[in-house]
Structures are given as C-alpha cells and as structure tokens.
Design a protein around this motif. Structure first.
Motif: not given
Length: 195
Positions: A91-104
């Motif tokens: 879940e944390a890995d998914q959150a990190q990946a999604m947040v990184a994509q959205l910020v980019r």
C-alpha cells in the motif's frame, strides 16, 4: 503597332479598354459587393472575438487562482496525509508511486501553462496573437488525463486509506477538491458547455 499582321499585347488591351470604357467601374463594384457581403459576418466575428477574450480571461483566472492553488493543496495536505497513513509494504509503495506521478504531472501542467500564459493574457487584453495550437492541445490533454487518474484511481485509493483515520481524515480529499470556489468554477464551466 502591327508586325506581320499580328496585333501586340499592348495594342490588343488598349483596343478592349476602348470598347468597354466602364470596365473599371464594374470591377470596383464587384470588389465592393464582395467585401460588403463578407461584412455581413462582422457581428459573428465580433462575438467570436469577445468570446475569445472572455474565455482567455477565465482561463487566466482559473490557473492563477484555482488550478495551481488546488495542486499546492494536494501536495501540501492530501498527498502527505495519504503517505503517512498508508500501511507499510504494497500500500505504501502504491501510494508513493501514485503521488510521485501526480506531482510530476502537476509540474508538467504548470510548465505548459507558463509557456501559454503570455499569449492567453494577450488574447484577454484584446489582441490576436498567434496561438500555439499544439501546445494548447497538449495542455488540455495532459490536464484531462491527470484529472482522470486522480478521479478514477487516486481519490478512491486515498479515501480508502484515510478512512482508517476516522471520518474527518476520510473527507480531506473531498474538502480539498471543493475548497477553491468550486461553485464559481462550475458556474463558469456551464457557460462553456459543461454539464
């Protein structure tokens, strides 16, 4: 003058003009009528120009006061809350990946807007500069895709993660998406055909 019985171009033209001395007046009439017929479209052109100014002004306001602030809210409040609450592991890995994509994507959208902003400002001021259509289409495409991902993937995920922290935290994402004059934004959108 004639050479071998053939009239020169100049002599032929002079002869034609001598036979039809009112040709110039007739030609002018055609030009006048053509332009006046075209002028019947002036009200539509003026309306289109006014709509362009209005749309450009609304676009400036939306980005300057809503879109960029909305992205800042997400990055300051929503994204950190989801990252903090997400359970270690998948879940944390998914959150990190999604947040990184959205910020980019936020940064890419802001960069595209920065390139378009001076031209949009000029249109809002009543000028008619050349608009980079490809750049505008890219901005709209990127923004729409970003919204689609947030709505279809991230917000449901965030709601699920934050629900473990109680009702107040579960409503954080929805609150952020309503904070910046949502009613006014939608009222403006209706003018441009949103349903």
């Amino acid at each position: 003058s004639q050479k071998g019985g053939v009239m020169s171009d100049t002599s032929a033209r002079q002869a034609i003009e001598a036979d039809s001395p009112l040709q110039d007046f007739s030609t002018c009439h055609i030009g006048f009528v053509t332009l006046l017929e075209t002028s019947l479209g002036l009200p539509e052109m003026v309306a289109t120009s006014a709509r362009a100014r209005s749309c450009a002004a609304d676009m400036l306001k939306m980005f300057r006061h809503n879109v960029l602030a909305h992205h800042e809210d997400e990055e300051r409040d929503l994204f950190p809350a989801v990252l903090q609450v997400a359970q270690p592991g998948a879940e944390a890995d998914q959150a990190q990946a999604m947040v990184a994509q959205l910020v980019r994507e936020h940064h890419e959208i802001a960069a595209l807007w920065k390139q378009l902003e001076p031209t949009v400002q000029a249109i809002a001021n009543g000028y008619l500069p050349g608009l980079d259509c490809a750049l505008l289409q890219e901005l709209v495409k990127r923004f729409n895709e970003h919204v689609r991902i947030e709505e279809a993937e991230f917000l449901p995920f965030a709601q699920q993660v934050l629900a473990r922290q109680g009702e107040d935290m579960a409503m954080l994402g929805l609150t952020l998406h309503r904070r910046h004059e949502a009613a006014e934004i939608m009222a403006t959108a209706v003018i441009y055909g949103a349903t």
